[in-house]
Motif scaffolding. Sequence first.
Motif, PDB file in Angstrom:
ATOM      1  N   PHE A   1       0.846  -1.191   0.000  1.00  0.00           N
ATOM      2  CA  PHE A   1       0.000   0.000   0.000  1.00  0.00           C
ATOM      3  C   PHE A   1       0.883   1.243   0.000  1.00  0.00           C
ATOM      4  O   PHE A   1       1.874   1.314   0.732  1.00  0.00           O
ATOM      5  CB  PHE A   1      -0.894   0.056   1.236  1.00  0.00           C
ATOM      6  CG  PHE A   1      -1.988  -0.987   1.269  1.00  0.00           C
ATOM      7  CD1 PHE A   1      -2.429  -1.591   0.107  1.00  0.00           C
ATOM      8  CD2 PHE A   1      -2.578  -1.356   2.470  1.00  0.00           C
ATOM      9  CE1 PHE A   1      -3.435  -2.545   0.129  1.00  0.00           C
ATOM     10  CE2 PHE A   1      -3.579  -2.302   2.505  1.00  0.00           C
ATOM     11  CZ  PHE A   1      -4.015  -2.902   1.342  1.00  0.00           C
ATOM     12  N   PHE A   2       0.498   2.240  -0.806  1.00  0.00           N
ATOM     13  CA  PHE A   2       1.129   3.552  -0.803  1.00  0.00           C
ATOM     14  C   PHE A   2       0.014   4.584  -0.665  1.00  0.00           C
ATOM     15  O   PHE A   2      -1.016   4.471  -1.348  1.00  0.00           O
ATOM     16  CB  PHE A   2       1.906   3.818  -2.096  1.00  0.00           C
ATOM     17  CG  PHE A   2       2.978   2.821  -2.384  1.00  0.00           C
ATOM     18  CD1 PHE A   2       4.275   3.053  -1.980  1.00  0.00           C
ATOM     19  CD2 PHE A   2       2.689   1.643  -3.071  1.00  0.00           C
ATOM     20  CE1 PHE A   2       5.287   2.129  -2.259  1.00  0.00           C
ATOM     21  CE2 PHE A   2       3.678   0.718  -3.354  1.00  0.00           C
ATOM     22  CZ  PHE A   2       4.979   0.956  -2.942  1.00  0.00           C
ATOM     23  N   GLY A   3       0.201   5.590   0.182  1.00  0.00           N
ATOM     24  CA  GLY A   3      -0.866   6.561   0.325  1.00  0.00           C
ATOM     25  C   GLY A   3      -0.409   7.840   0.984  1.00  0.00           C
ATOM     26  O   GLY A   3       0.718   7.953   1.489  1.00  0.00           O
ATOM     27  N   PHE A  46      -3.010   3.628  -2.983  1.00  0.00           N
ATOM     28  CA  PHE A  46      -2.846   2.686  -4.077  1.00  0.00           C
ATOM     29  C   PHE A  46      -2.395   1.342  -3.504  1.00  0.00           C
ATOM     30  O   PHE A  46      -1.631   1.290  -2.541  1.00  0.00           O
ATOM     31  CB  PHE A  46      -1.802   3.177  -5.086  1.00  0.00           C
ATOM     32  CG  PHE A  46      -2.150   4.473  -5.751  1.00  0.00           C
ATOM     33  CD1 PHE A  46      -3.437   4.697  -6.206  1.00  0.00           C
ATOM     34  CD2 PHE A  46      -1.196   5.472  -5.922  1.00  0.00           C
ATOM     35  CE1 PHE A  46      -3.765   5.891  -6.832  1.00  0.00           C
ATOM     36  CE2 PHE A  46      -1.516   6.666  -6.540  1.00  0.00           C
ATOM     37  CZ  PHE A  46      -2.809   6.882  -6.992  1.00  0.00           C
ATOM     38  N   ALA A  47      -2.848   0.261  -4.109  1.00  0.00           N
ATOM     39  CA  ALA A  47      -2.387  -1.079  -3.761  1.00  0.00           C
ATOM     40  C   ALA A  47      -1.662  -1.672  -4.954  1.00  0.00           C
ATOM     41  O   ALA A  47      -2.259  -1.847  -6.020  1.00  0.00           O
ATOM     42  CB  ALA A  47      -3.567  -1.962  -3.357  1.00  0.00           C
ATOM     43  N   ASN A  48      -0.381  -1.933  -4.782  1.00  0.00           N
ATOM     44  CA  ASN A  48       0.410  -2.609  -5.799  1.00  0.00           C
ATOM     45  C   ASN A  48       0.348  -4.105  -5.504  1.00  0.00           C
ATOM     46  O   ASN A  48       0.928  -4.585  -4.536  1.00  0.00           O
ATOM     47  CB  ASN A  48       1.853  -2.103  -5.770  1.00  0.00           C
ATOM     48  CG  ASN A  48       2.693  -2.714  -6.868  1.00  0.00           C
ATOM     49  OD1 ASN A  48       2.197  -3.029  -7.936  1.00  0.00           O
ATOM     50  ND2 ASN A  48       3.977  -2.899  -6.587  1.00  0.00           N
ATOM     51  N   GLN A  63      -7.112   1.110  -6.175  1.00  0.00           N
ATOM     52  CA  GLN A  63      -6.900   2.504  -5.811  1.00  0.00           C
ATOM     53  C   GLN A  63      -8.131   3.058  -5.112  1.00  0.00           C
ATOM     54  O   GLN A  63      -9.257   2.620  -5.371  1.00  0.00           O
ATOM     55  CB  GLN A  63      -6.589   3.335  -7.055  1.00  0.00           C
ATOM     56  CG  GLN A  63      -7.632   3.192  -8.155  1.00  0.00           C
ATOM     57  CD  GLN A  63      -7.191   3.839  -9.443  1.00  0.00           C
ATOM     58  OE1 GLN A  63      -7.033   5.048  -9.510  1.00  0.00           O
ATOM     59  NE2 GLN A  63      -6.987   3.029 -10.488  1.00  0.00           N
ATOM     60  N   TRP A  64      -7.880   4.018  -4.219  1.00  0.00           N
ATOM     61  CA  TRP A  64      -8.956   4.654  -3.471  1.00  0.00           C
ATOM     62  C   TRP A  64      -8.691   6.160  -3.367  1.00  0.00           C
ATOM     63  O   TRP A  64      -7.535   6.598  -3.249  1.00  0.00           O
ATOM     64  CB  TRP A  64      -9.042   4.109  -2.050  1.00  0.00           C
ATOM     65  CG  TRP A  64      -9.399   2.667  -1.953  1.00  0.00           C
ATOM     66  CD1 TRP A  64     -10.634   2.118  -1.788  1.00  0.00           C
ATOM     67  CD2 TRP A  64      -8.486   1.558  -1.989  1.00  0.00           C
ATOM     68  NE1 TRP A  64     -10.558   0.759  -1.723  1.00  0.00           N
ATOM     69  CE2 TRP A  64      -9.260   0.382  -1.853  1.00  0.00           C
ATOM     70  CE3 TRP A  64      -7.104   1.450  -2.128  1.00  0.00           C
ATOM     71  CZ2 TRP A  64      -8.679  -0.887  -1.840  1.00  0.00           C
ATOM     72  CZ3 TRP A  64      -6.527   0.192  -2.127  1.00  0.00           C
ATOM     73  CH2 TRP A  64      -7.310  -0.961  -1.982  1.00  0.00           C
ATOM     74  N   TYR A  65      -9.778   6.945  -3.385  1.00  0.00           N
ATOM     75  CA  TYR A  65      -9.712   8.385  -3.193  1.00  0.00           C
ATOM     76  C   TYR A  65     -10.867   8.790  -2.273  1.00  0.00           C
ATOM     77  O   TYR A  65     -11.978   8.245  -2.398  1.00  0.00           O
ATOM     78  CB  TYR A  65      -9.840   9.133  -4.527  1.00  0.00           C
ATOM     79  CG  TYR A  65      -8.878   8.649  -5.591  1.00  0.00           C
ATOM     80  CD1 TYR A  65      -7.613   9.214  -5.715  1.00  0.00           C
ATOM     81  CD2 TYR A  65      -9.245   7.623  -6.463  1.00  0.00           C
ATOM     82  CE1 TYR A  65      -6.731   8.764  -6.689  1.00  0.00           C
ATOM     83  CE2 TYR A  65      -8.373   7.170  -7.436  1.00  0.00           C
ATOM     84  CZ  TYR A  65      -7.114   7.746  -7.546  1.00  0.00           C
ATOM     85  OH  TYR A  65      -6.237   7.297  -8.504  1.00  0.00           O
ATOM     86  N   GLY A  66     -10.612   9.731  -1.388  1.00  0.00           N
ATOM     87  CA  GLY A  66     -11.685  10.120  -0.499  1.00  0.00           C
ATOM     88  C   GLY A  66     -11.417  11.428   0.210  1.00  0.00           C
ATOM     89  O   GLY A  66     -10.332  12.019   0.114  1.00  0.00           O
ATOM     90  N   TYR A 126     -14.230   6.683  -2.963  1.00  0.00           N
ATOM     91  CA  TYR A 126     -14.396   5.865  -4.168  1.00  0.00           C
ATOM     92  C   TYR A 126     -13.210   4.923  -4.269  1.00  0.00           C
ATOM     93  O   TYR A 126     -12.066   5.301  -4.001  1.00  0.00           O
ATOM     94  CB  TYR A 126     -14.461   6.753  -5.404  1.00  0.00           C
ATOM     95  CG  TYR A 126     -14.428   5.994  -6.714  1.00  0.00           C
ATOM     96  CD1 TYR A 126     -15.588   5.462  -7.260  1.00  0.00           C
ATOM     97  CD2 TYR A 126     -13.227   5.794  -7.395  1.00  0.00           C
ATOM     98  CE1 TYR A 126     -15.564   4.754  -8.460  1.00  0.00           C
ATOM     99  CE2 TYR A 126     -13.187   5.093  -8.595  1.00  0.00           C
ATOM    100  CZ  TYR A 126     -14.362   4.578  -9.120  1.00  0.00           C
ATOM    101  OH  TYR A 126     -14.333   3.874 -10.303  1.00  0.00           O
ATOM    102  N   GLY A 127     -13.476   3.679  -4.658  1.00  0.00           N
ATOM    103  CA  GLY A 127     -12.405   2.711  -4.818  1.00  0.00           C
ATOM    104  C   GLY A 127     -12.642   1.818  -6.010  1.00  0.00           C
ATOM    105  O   GLY A 127     -13.798   1.553  -6.388  1.00  0.00           O
ATOM    106  N   LYS A 128     -11.551   1.328  -6.596  1.00  0.00           N
ATOM    107  CA  LYS A 128     -11.671   0.526  -7.812  1.00  0.00           C
ATOM    108  C   LYS A 128     -10.514  -0.455  -7.913  1.00  0.00           C
ATOM    109  O   LYS A 128      -9.357  -0.111  -7.645  1.00  0.00           O
ATOM    110  CB  LYS A 128     -11.675   1.434  -9.042  1.00  0.00           C
ATOM    111  CG  LYS A 128     -11.986   0.715 -10.353  1.00  0.00           C
ATOM    112  CD  LYS A 128     -11.951   1.679 -11.506  1.00  0.00           C
ATOM    113  CE  LYS A 128     -12.466   1.044 -12.803  1.00  0.00           C
ATOM    114  NZ  LYS A 128     -11.834  -0.239 -13.122  1.00  0.00           N
TER     115      LYS A 128
END
Length: 405
Positions: A177-179, A197-199, A213-216, A235-237
């Motif tokens: 995870f990077f954030g 982000f998840a690699n 990936q997620w944004y919030g 939001y995540g995808k």
Amino acid sequence: MKRIIVLALAACMVLGAALGASAAEFKASGMLYAGYNYSNADDYKTTGSDLNEFSQRFRSQIDIVTDENLSGTLYFEIDQTWGKGPKNGPTSGGDLGADGVNIETRRAYMTFMVPNTAVKVRAGIQGLSLPGAVSGSPILADDVAAIVASTSFDNVGVTGFFARPYDTAKSETTVDFFGAIVAADFGTVSVSPYFMFANVGDNAAAFGGEDAQWYGVAVEAAPIENLTLAFDGMYGKVTDEDGGFLVAGKAAYATDFAVPAFVVWYGSGNDDDGEGIMPTADGLDFTTTTFVGFGATGTSNDSLFGTALGKWGVSLQASELTFLENVTHTVRLSYIQGTNEDSSDLTVWGDDDRAYEFDFVTVYSAYPNLDFIVDLAYAGTDFDGGAAKSVDNVYKAALGVQYNF
């Protein structure tokens, strides 16, 4: 002579340890809980059996503080269900003989300031949470091996992190995870945007082996005295899959006898219009009710309805409600409905599945560090399909005592 030498060496080791420890201050805190819990649907997803158990939990955190620039933290937990084994595992040691290898290392990390800077670094297994203004984060709020760096500029705080939740010594099964989180305080309003982000390795079990990936953003406001407003939007995808979202809002007003609140949320579900459930690393920490997420008190069972994802709901709540000295209550009355196209079980609801839930929690503070807890919950259900179609209602009752130190 050999005995004298051994004794001398032992004395030197003890003295050396004492001298080494004298430069640091040790602080201990934690809790011990023991209680009884009954539920009529704890294992309904698989067996339909009732839950009838006594359990206990011990948590202890030790902080080793050198000064304001350097410290270390160890955090342990021991869980036991009375009468249950086996001899190894996180809940072992509850059967006859009380033997078990069951100490959980929840956290073990160091915290230090980078020399000649205002940057704080925390490295090791630690608690890591994305912002959640309404009721915690449904994306990530758990213990994980990570490196977190943070600093601040006037009214703005910035945090960046790297975490490795899964690794089997092969790059194709590793997940990273990077954030980053930005927290801006404008007085009556605070805003915290974030991303993660998840690699994901191609053969990793998490997220189907695909990156995510997620944004919030989390917003809190206090426009007038005693009134608090909160909002979460995220939001995540997962790559090549439908994305999902969750939005939530809360309004709370503090009075002399209680804090009434109104909570509403909507979590997208899997349907045929290209909408999906938001991926999550730890979806049970968005807790609006006892049965949705980890909402129960003590070690008693919760999350019978799974997470708030794939559901929407409204909840009238009152916390810190008091009529007697040292006795407080929390009351929640909630309506919950699914947003998925199809039903699956007691946790995955279709858009025709619904429930009315009533929660009532009482805490009696007998001493400043000792609480007696009564945790009650009931939900009348109307499930249209799936394995839970025959479930008419679920309920639980828990009694416990908790010592905080």
